[in-house]
Design a protein around this motif. Structure first.
Motif, mmCIF file in Angstrom:
data_model
loop_
_atom_site.group_PDB
_atom_site.id
_atom_site.type_symbol
_atom_site.label_atom_id
_atom_site.label_comp_id
_atom_site.label_asym_id
_atom_site.label_seq_id
_atom_site.Cartn_x
_atom_site.Cartn_y
_atom_site.Cartn_z
ATOM 1 N N GLY A 56 0.818 -1.206 0.000
ATOM 2 C CA GLY A 56 0.000 0.000 0.000
ATOM 3 C C GLY A 56 0.849 1.253 0.000
ATOM 4 N N TYR A 57 0.351 2.272 0.727
ATOM 5 C CA TYR A 57 1.036 3.563 0.724
ATOM 6 C C TYR A 57 0.952 4.228 2.093
ATOM 7 C CZ TYR A 57 -3.542 5.877 0.371
ATOM 8 O OH TYR A 57 -4.825 6.320 0.620
ATOM 9 N N TYR A 58 1.905 5.106 2.354
ATOM 10 C CA TYR A 58 1.992 5.841 3.613
ATOM 11 C C TYR A 58 1.584 7.304 3.489
ATOM 12 C CZ TYR A 58 5.051 2.016 5.229
ATOM 13 O OH TYR A 58 5.575 0.806 5.578
ATOM 14 N N LEU A 59 1.804 7.929 2.350
ATOM 15 C CA LEU A 59 1.722 9.384 2.245
ATOM 16 C C LEU A 59 0.307 9.959 2.288
ATOM 17 C CD1 LEU A 59 4.476 10.142 -0.424
ATOM 18 C CD2 LEU A 59 4.619 10.383 2.059
ATOM 19 N N GLY A 60 -0.706 9.246 1.845
ATOM 20 C CA GLY A 60 -2.082 9.755 1.862
ATOM 21 C C GLY A 60 -2.358 10.737 0.739
ATOM 22 N N GLY A 61 -3.635 10.832 0.347
ATOM 23 C CA GLY A 61 -4.081 11.802 -0.644
ATOM 24 C C GLY A 61 -3.352 11.747 -1.970
ATOM 25 N N GLN A 62 -3.046 10.567 -2.445
ATOM 26 C CA GLN A 62 -2.264 10.471 -3.667
ATOM 27 C C GLN A 62 -3.124 10.106 -4.865
ATOM 28 O OE1 GLN A 62 0.607 7.396 -2.889
ATOM 29 N NE2 GLN A 62 -0.793 5.774 -3.422
ATOM 30 N N ASP A 63 -2.533 10.271 -6.034
ATOM 31 C CA ASP A 63 -3.179 9.913 -7.293
ATOM 32 C C ASP A 63 -3.385 8.404 -7.344
ATOM 33 O OD1 ASP A 63 -2.981 9.032 -10.273
ATOM 34 O OD2 ASP A 63 -3.362 11.197 -10.381
ATOM 35 N N TYR A 64 -4.572 7.971 -7.765
ATOM 36 C CA TYR A 64 -4.945 6.555 -7.764
ATOM 37 C C TYR A 64 -4.277 5.751 -8.875
ATOM 38 C CZ TYR A 64 -8.882 7.646 -4.615
ATOM 39 O OH TYR A 64 -9.655 8.035 -3.559
ATOM 40 N N LEU A 65 -3.692 6.424 -9.853
ATOM 41 C CA LEU A 65 -3.051 5.734 -10.978
ATOM 42 C C LEU A 65 -1.533 5.884 -10.974
ATOM 43 C CD1 LEU A 65 -5.650 6.731 -13.692
ATOM 44 C CD2 LEU A 65 -5.309 4.446 -12.760
ATOM 45 N N SER A 66 -1.053 7.093 -10.718
ATOM 46 C CA SER A 66 0.403 7.311 -10.715
ATOM 47 C C SER A 66 1.009 6.996 -9.348
ATOM 48 C CB SER A 66 0.738 8.748 -11.102
ATOM 49 O OG SER A 66 0.358 9.644 -10.066
ATOM 50 N N HIS A 67 0.164 6.896 -8.318
ATOM 51 C CA HIS A 67 0.595 6.571 -6.954
ATOM 52 C C HIS A 67 1.594 7.592 -6.427
ATOM 53 C CE1 HIS A 67 -1.583 3.005 -7.936
ATOM 54 N NE2 HIS A 67 -0.763 2.763 -8.922
ATOM 55 N N THR A 68 1.360 8.849 -6.802
ATOM 56 C CA THR A 68 2.218 9.935 -6.346
ATOM 57 C C THR A 68 1.401 10.935 -5.547
ATOM 58 O OG1 THR A 68 1.852 11.175 -8.387
ATOM 59 C CG2 THR A 68 3.811 9.765 -8.300
ATOM 60 N N LYS A 69 2.065 11.581 -4.618
ATOM 61 C CA LYS A 69 1.471 12.664 -3.846
ATOM 62 C C LYS A 69 2.221 13.938 -4.219
ATOM 63 C CE LYS A 69 0.221 14.245 0.731
ATOM 64 N NZ LYS A 69 -1.198 14.375 0.496
ATOM 65 N N PRO A 70 1.470 14.974 -4.618
ATOM 66 C CA PRO A 70 2.152 16.234 -4.938
ATOM 67 C C PRO A 70 2.853 16.794 -3.701
ATOM 68 C CG PRO A 70 -0.170 16.287 -5.601
ATOM 69 C CD PRO A 70 0.034 15.051 -4.786
#
Length: 148
Positions: A56-70
């Motif tokens: 999964g992910y830790y950062l929260g609020g990220q893009d659902y496809l690129s899996h990046t958080k601005p």
């Protein structure tokens, strides 16, 4: 309150949580999806809190496809955050960023992962616990066109 990626705290590490108790009864324990209980030190992350593996992910609020958080003032690190964390055969902690899954919708990835995990777990004698937290409750709300 959500613990943001730039915040230097988390659920206190002396707080006993479900997987730590279940390990006493020979459960295998797994996390799929979001983790918002702290990440500024590895000791706050799932494998150091009683889980055997994490996808999964830790950062929260990220893009659902690129899996990046601005990047933002609350998340100065930002960036890519989709990972598989696990203990290898020698008992070493592995944190593997999953760039190979870039472009795949997170809800489908998490669902597929649980199905795969259940396939492996159904043959073991010991009980298991899977904590699954979908990303879909978070902004930005995104859904592939095929589901609209």
């Amino acid at each position: 309150y959500v613990i943001g990626p730039g915040e230097p705290w988390g659920l206190p590490t002396d707080e006993v949580i479900i997987p730590q108790i279940l390990k006493q009864y020979n459960y295998s324990t797994h996390v799929v999806g979001k983790w918002h209980l702290g990440m500024h030190k590895w000791s706050y992350t799932p494998l150091h809190r009683g889980f055997d593996d994490f996808f999964g992910y830790y950062l929260g609020g990220q893009d659902y496809l690129s899996h990046t958080k601005p990047k933002s003032p609350k998340a100065p690190g930002g960036g890519f955050d989709l990972r598989s964390d696990y203990w290898d055969e020698e008992g070493e902690f592995v944190d593997q960023l999953r760039h190979d899954l870039d472009g795949r919708y997170s809800a489908e990835l998490y669902g597929d992962h649980v199905v795969e995990l259940l396939g492996k777990l159904k043959t073991q004698q010991d009980p298991f616990f899977i904590y699954m937290a979908f990303q879909n409750v978070h902004a930005p709300h995104m859904v592939p066109q095929q589901y609209v």
